[in-house]
Design a protein around this motif. Structure first.
Motif, PDB file in Angstrom:
ATOM      1  N   ASN A  68     -10.709  -3.720  -1.465  1.00  0.00           N
ATOM      2  CA  ASN A  68     -11.302  -4.879  -2.148  1.00  0.00           C
ATOM      3  C   ASN A  68     -10.281  -5.584  -3.036  1.00  0.00           C
ATOM      4  OD1 ASN A  68     -13.888  -4.629  -1.112  1.00  0.00           O
ATOM      5  ND2 ASN A  68     -14.688  -3.517  -2.865  1.00  0.00           N
ATOM      6  N   LEU A  69      -9.603  -4.799  -3.866  1.00  0.00           N
ATOM      7  CA  LEU A  69      -8.656  -5.379  -4.818  1.00  0.00           C
ATOM      8  C   LEU A  69      -7.480  -6.032  -4.108  1.00  0.00           C
ATOM      9  CD1 LEU A  69      -8.734  -2.535  -7.479  1.00  0.00           C
ATOM     10  CD2 LEU A  69      -9.607  -4.860  -7.776  1.00  0.00           C
ATOM     11  N   LYS A  70      -7.024  -5.432  -3.022  1.00  0.00           N
ATOM     12  CA  LYS A  70      -5.926  -6.038  -2.262  1.00  0.00           C
ATOM     13  C   LYS A  70      -6.350  -7.386  -1.692  1.00  0.00           C
ATOM     14  CE  LYS A  70      -3.340  -1.893  -0.889  1.00  0.00           C
ATOM     15  NZ  LYS A  70      -2.829  -1.097   0.268  1.00  0.00           N
ATOM     16  N   LEU A  71      -7.558  -7.457  -1.153  1.00  0.00           N
ATOM     17  CA  LEU A  71      -8.047  -8.725  -0.598  1.00  0.00           C
ATOM     18  C   LEU A  71      -8.202  -9.764  -1.698  1.00  0.00           C
ATOM     19  CD1 LEU A  71     -10.786 -10.591   0.112  1.00  0.00           C
ATOM     20  CD2 LEU A  71      -8.960 -10.385   1.776  1.00  0.00           C
ATOM     21  N   ILE A  72      -8.714  -9.352  -2.858  1.00  0.00           N
ATOM     22  CA  ILE A  72      -8.876 -10.289  -3.971  1.00  0.00           C
ATOM     23  C   ILE A  72      -7.526 -10.848  -4.391  1.00  0.00           C
ATOM     24  CG2 ILE A  72      -9.501 -10.474  -6.413  1.00  0.00           C
ATOM     25  CD1 ILE A  72     -11.738  -8.414  -5.806  1.00  0.00           C
ATOM     26  N   ALA A  73      -6.536  -9.968  -4.573  1.00  0.00           N
ATOM     27  CA  ALA A  73      -5.205 -10.434  -4.971  1.00  0.00           C
ATOM     28  C   ALA A  73      -4.603 -11.347  -3.916  1.00  0.00           C
ATOM     29  CB  ALA A  73      -4.294  -9.229  -5.224  1.00  0.00           C
ATOM     30  N   PHE A  74      -4.760 -10.992  -2.648  1.00  0.00           N
ATOM     31  CA  PHE A  74      -4.262 -11.783  -1.526  1.00  0.00           C
ATOM     32  C   PHE A  74      -4.839 -13.196  -1.570  1.00  0.00           C
ATOM     33  CE2 PHE A  74      -4.494 -12.768   3.158  1.00  0.00           C
ATOM     34  CZ  PHE A  74      -3.137 -12.784   3.411  1.00  0.00           C
ATOM     35  N   ASN A  75      -6.134 -13.296  -1.827  1.00  0.00           N
ATOM     36  CA  ASN A  75      -6.799 -14.598  -1.891  1.00  0.00           C
ATOM     37  C   ASN A  75      -6.406 -15.372  -3.143  1.00  0.00           C
ATOM     38  OD1 ASN A  75      -9.088 -16.588  -1.254  1.00  0.00           O
ATOM     39  ND2 ASN A  75      -9.604 -15.866  -3.298  1.00  0.00           N
ATOM     40  N   GLU A  76      -6.385 -14.694  -4.280  1.00  0.00           N
ATOM     41  CA  GLU A  76      -6.115 -15.402  -5.535  1.00  0.00           C
ATOM     42  C   GLU A  76      -4.700 -15.970  -5.569  1.00  0.00           C
ATOM     43  OE1 GLU A  76      -8.320 -16.247  -7.456  1.00  0.00           O
ATOM     44  OE2 GLU A  76      -9.955 -14.801  -7.374  1.00  0.00           O
ATOM     45  N   LEU A  77      -3.740 -15.270  -4.995  1.00  0.00           N
ATOM     46  CA  LEU A  77      -2.380 -15.796  -4.953  1.00  0.00           C
ATOM     47  C   LEU A  77      -2.308 -17.066  -4.113  1.00  0.00           C
ATOM     48  CD1 LEU A  77      -0.432 -12.433  -4.612  1.00  0.00           C
ATOM     49  CD2 LEU A  77      -0.427 -13.969  -6.600  1.00  0.00           C
ATOM     50  N   PHE A  78      -3.059 -17.092  -3.009  1.00  0.00           N
ATOM     51  CA  PHE A  78      -3.143 -18.325  -2.219  1.00  0.00           C
ATOM     52  C   PHE A  78      -3.745 -19.460  -3.041  1.00  0.00           C
ATOM     53  CE2 PHE A  78      -7.011 -20.235  -0.345  1.00  0.00           C
ATOM     54  CZ  PHE A  78      -6.439 -21.406   0.127  1.00  0.00           C
ATOM     55  N   GLU A  79      -4.820 -19.160  -3.782  1.00  0.00           N
ATOM     56  CA  GLU A  79      -5.461 -20.199  -4.581  1.00  0.00           C
ATOM     57  C   GLU A  79      -4.540 -20.716  -5.676  1.00  0.00           C
ATOM     58  OE1 GLU A  79      -9.468 -19.915  -5.805  1.00  0.00           O
ATOM     59  OE2 GLU A  79     -10.053 -18.534  -4.218  1.00  0.00           O
ATOM     60  N   VAL A  80      -3.769 -19.825  -6.284  1.00  0.00           N
ATOM     61  CA  VAL A  80      -2.794 -20.253  -7.292  1.00  0.00           C
ATOM     62  C   VAL A  80      -1.828 -21.268  -6.684  1.00  0.00           C
ATOM     63  CG1 VAL A  80      -0.815 -19.501  -8.680  1.00  0.00           C
ATOM     64  CG2 VAL A  80      -2.947 -18.183  -8.722  1.00  0.00           C
ATOM     65  N   ALA A  81      -1.320 -20.964  -5.492  1.00  0.00           N
ATOM     66  CA  ALA A  81      -0.390 -21.878  -4.825  1.00  0.00           C
ATOM     67  C   ALA A  81      -1.064 -23.217  -4.525  1.00  0.00           C
ATOM     68  CB  ALA A  81       0.131 -21.245  -3.539  1.00  0.00           C
ATOM     69  N   ALA A 126      -6.514  -8.198 -10.546  1.00  0.00           N
ATOM     70  CA  ALA A 126      -6.615  -7.366  -9.342  1.00  0.00           C
ATOM     71  C   ALA A 126      -5.340  -6.549  -9.137  1.00  0.00           C
ATOM     72  CB  ALA A 126      -6.895  -8.248  -8.120  1.00  0.00           C
ATOM     73  N   ASN A 127      -4.192  -7.193  -9.272  1.00  0.00           N
ATOM     74  CA  ASN A 127      -2.928  -6.477  -9.078  1.00  0.00           C
ATOM     75  C   ASN A 127      -2.692  -5.426 -10.166  1.00  0.00           C
ATOM     76  OD1 ASN A 127      -1.733  -7.177  -6.645  1.00  0.00           O
ATOM     77  ND2 ASN A 127      -0.693  -8.970  -7.464  1.00  0.00           N
ATOM     78  N   ASN A 128      -3.117  -5.710 -11.400  1.00  0.00           N
ATOM     79  CA  ASN A 128      -2.978  -4.730 -12.468  1.00  0.00           C
ATOM     80  C   ASN A 128      -3.821  -3.489 -12.193  1.00  0.00           C
ATOM     81  OD1 ASN A 128      -1.239  -6.394 -13.845  1.00  0.00           O
ATOM     82  ND2 ASN A 128      -2.731  -7.067 -15.370  1.00  0.00           N
ATOM     83  N   ALA A 129      -5.013  -3.686 -11.651  1.00  0.00           N
ATOM     84  CA  ALA A 129      -5.868  -2.542 -11.314  1.00  0.00           C
ATOM     85  C   ALA A 129      -5.225  -1.691 -10.222  1.00  0.00           C
ATOM     86  CB  ALA A 129      -7.239  -3.027 -10.869  1.00  0.00           C
ATOM     87  N   LEU A 130      -4.600  -2.353  -9.229  1.00  0.00           N
ATOM     88  CA  LEU A 130      -3.893  -1.608  -8.181  1.00  0.00           C
ATOM     89  C   LEU A 130      -2.733  -0.817  -8.783  1.00  0.00           C
ATOM     90  CD1 LEU A 130      -3.775  -4.313  -5.357  1.00  0.00           C
ATOM     91  CD2 LEU A 130      -5.138  -2.218  -5.341  1.00  0.00           C
ATOM     92  N   ALA A 131      -1.937  -1.464  -9.631  1.00  0.00           N
ATOM     93  CA  ALA A 131      -0.784  -0.796 -10.228  1.00  0.00           C
ATOM     94  C   ALA A 131      -1.219   0.388 -11.089  1.00  0.00           C
ATOM     95  CB  ALA A 131       0.014  -1.794 -11.065  1.00  0.00           C
ATOM     96  N   HIS A 132      -2.378   0.280 -11.734  1.00  0.00           N
ATOM     97  CA  HIS A 132      -2.867   1.345 -12.608  1.00  0.00           C
ATOM     98  C   HIS A 132      -3.104   2.650 -11.843  1.00  0.00           C
ATOM     99  CE1 HIS A 132      -5.013   3.283 -15.887  1.00  0.00           C
ATOM    100  NE2 HIS A 132      -6.016   3.520 -15.062  1.00  0.00           N
ATOM    101  N   VAL A 133      -3.480   2.538 -10.571  1.00  0.00           N
ATOM    102  CA  VAL A 133      -3.728   3.750  -9.774  1.00  0.00           C
ATOM    103  C   VAL A 133      -2.576   4.017  -8.807  1.00  0.00           C
ATOM    104  CG1 VAL A 133      -6.236   3.676  -9.997  1.00  0.00           C
ATOM    105  CG2 VAL A 133      -5.130   2.404  -8.135  1.00  0.00           C
ATOM    106  N   GLY A 134      -1.408   3.421  -9.088  1.00  0.00           N
ATOM    107  CA  GLY A 134      -0.217   3.739  -8.318  1.00  0.00           C
ATOM    108  C   GLY A 134      -0.100   3.050  -6.976  1.00  0.00           C
ATOM    109  N   ILE A 135      -0.814   1.932  -6.792  1.00  0.00           N
ATOM    110  CA  ILE A 135      -0.776   1.183  -5.535  1.00  0.00           C
ATOM    111  C   ILE A 135       0.102  -0.046  -5.706  1.00  0.00           C
ATOM    112  CG2 ILE A 135      -2.121  -0.043  -3.797  1.00  0.00           C
ATOM    113  CD1 ILE A 135      -2.654   2.941  -3.853  1.00  0.00           C
TER     114      ILE A 135
END
Length: 352
Positions: A68-81, A126-135
């Motif tokens: 879920n978090l990977k998909l959210i980050a993937f989408n949000e980065l596109f929206e930022v651009a 989303a990316n911070n949550a991934l990094a928190h669990v070592g992803i």
């Protein structure tokens, strides 16, 4: 609000299907994204009118929650651009992005700058949550946007925001099923924020702010496929770490309207599958998926062209509709089951 701009945006419905033509690319991302410095983050939060959540992150996240978090980050980065490029085009008064009324110019630009910063915080969260669990956090790609003026940019923003609103429903359910209850409240707050900006996009098109009583749902795999329509192939550093499906394109030749009952689509022929068993399945609102038989019109160079009924009146199919070619007529209990049998898609339609 000022509505001089509404006269420019009278689109009654939108048809969206992959792939798009490359008309502009955008890289790198603004504000040091996806790894802003402390001072850059402070500026983002100031522009966003709020901060990243400072509540304690969860101790662990399920495998489904990580997806879920990977998909959210993937989408949000596109929206930022996307929003950064739109702001740049307006600021530089690029042809097609000029306003005759300076009040409209300031009002729109100020609103988009807030939206951009809020989307940046969504990606960071989303990316911070991934990094928190070592992803490994998701990295941005190079993007391309099939728009040529402000009008088409707002129509496109309306469409992908609709898809986000449907996909985040799926995210919340998957978080709950995986036991990631501590993540559901934050995502629910994002759904509200996305809904607020969607209402603004709709008003700028002369539409009522709220699209439907129950917004159309979606599935992570449809969103993952749709986002890739905006990506320059081969430019995503770690897209392979996202274990979701990428479906074959479903191109719309003739889209639906509230007045016309049939649509025409084309898609890649699937060897070994009887063409008489192709179905076009529609996801609209919170209703059971609607299935219509596909009538093959022609097959040429491994591409099938086919027609199907779009039963607008029978089901009052307003708002976002997600269409997919399936090899079975179901019955389908939900969007997830449609995605599991999809051969090509999604095509996205917005009526009213």
């Amino acid at each position: 609000m000022r509505f001089h701009i509404a006269a420019l945006l009278g689109v009654a419905h939108l048809t969206w299907a992959a792939p798009f033509l490359n008309k502009s690319t955008h890289y790198p991302l603004p504000d040091g994204m996806p790894t802003p410095s402390p001072s850059e983050l402070e500026a983002i939060e100031l522009n966003a009118h709020g901060t990243l959540p400072n509540t304690p992150p969860p101790i662990g996240i399920s495998q489904g929650g990580i997806i879920n978090l990977k998909l959210i980050a993937f989408n949000e980065l596109f929206e930022v651009a996307f929003f950064d490029q739109l702001i740049t085009n307006i600021t530089e008064r690029t042809l097609g992005y000029r306003f005759t009324d300076e009040d409209d110019y300031d009002f729109v630009l100020d609103g988009l700058k807030v939206i951009l910063a809020q989307e940046e915080l969504h990606a960071l969260d989303a990316n911070n949550a991934l990094a928190h669990v070592g992803i490994e956090p998701i990295e941005p790609c190079h993007y391309t946007f099939p728009v040529h003026d402000f009008d088409s940019a707002i129509v496109l923003a309306t469409t992908f925001t609709d898809v986000v609103l449907g996909t985040l429903q799926d995210v919340v359910e998957r978080f709950a099923l995986g036991g990631d209850f501590t993540l559901t409240r934050g995502i629910s707050s994002v759904i509200g924020q996305e809904g607020e900006q969607q209402g603004w996009f709709r008003v700028m098109q002369g539409k009522v702010p709220s699209e439907l009583p129950f917004l159309t749902t979606s599935d992570l795999n449809f969103a993952f496929t749709a986002i890739q329509s905006f990506i320059v192939p081969g430019t995503c550093p770690n897209i392979d770490s996202i274990p979701l499906k990428t479906f074959a394109p479903l191109d719309v030749i003739v889209g639906p309207t509230a007045e016309m009952s049939n649509i025409k689509v084309s898609f890649e022929d699937h060897e070994g599958i009887d063409q008489s068993t192709f179905w076009l399945t529609y996801i609209n609102q919170q209703n059971l998926p609607i299935v219509e038989p596909l009538r093959v019109v022609s097959t040429k160079n491994d591409t099938i062209t086919a027609e199907a009924l779009f039963p607008y009146e029978a089901h009052e199919m307003n708002g976002l509709t997600i269409a997919a070619v399936t090899a079975t007529k179901g019955p389908f209990p939900n969007a997830y089951s449609v995605a599991n049998t999809t051969l090509a898609g999604p095509a996205l339609f917005i009526i009213n």
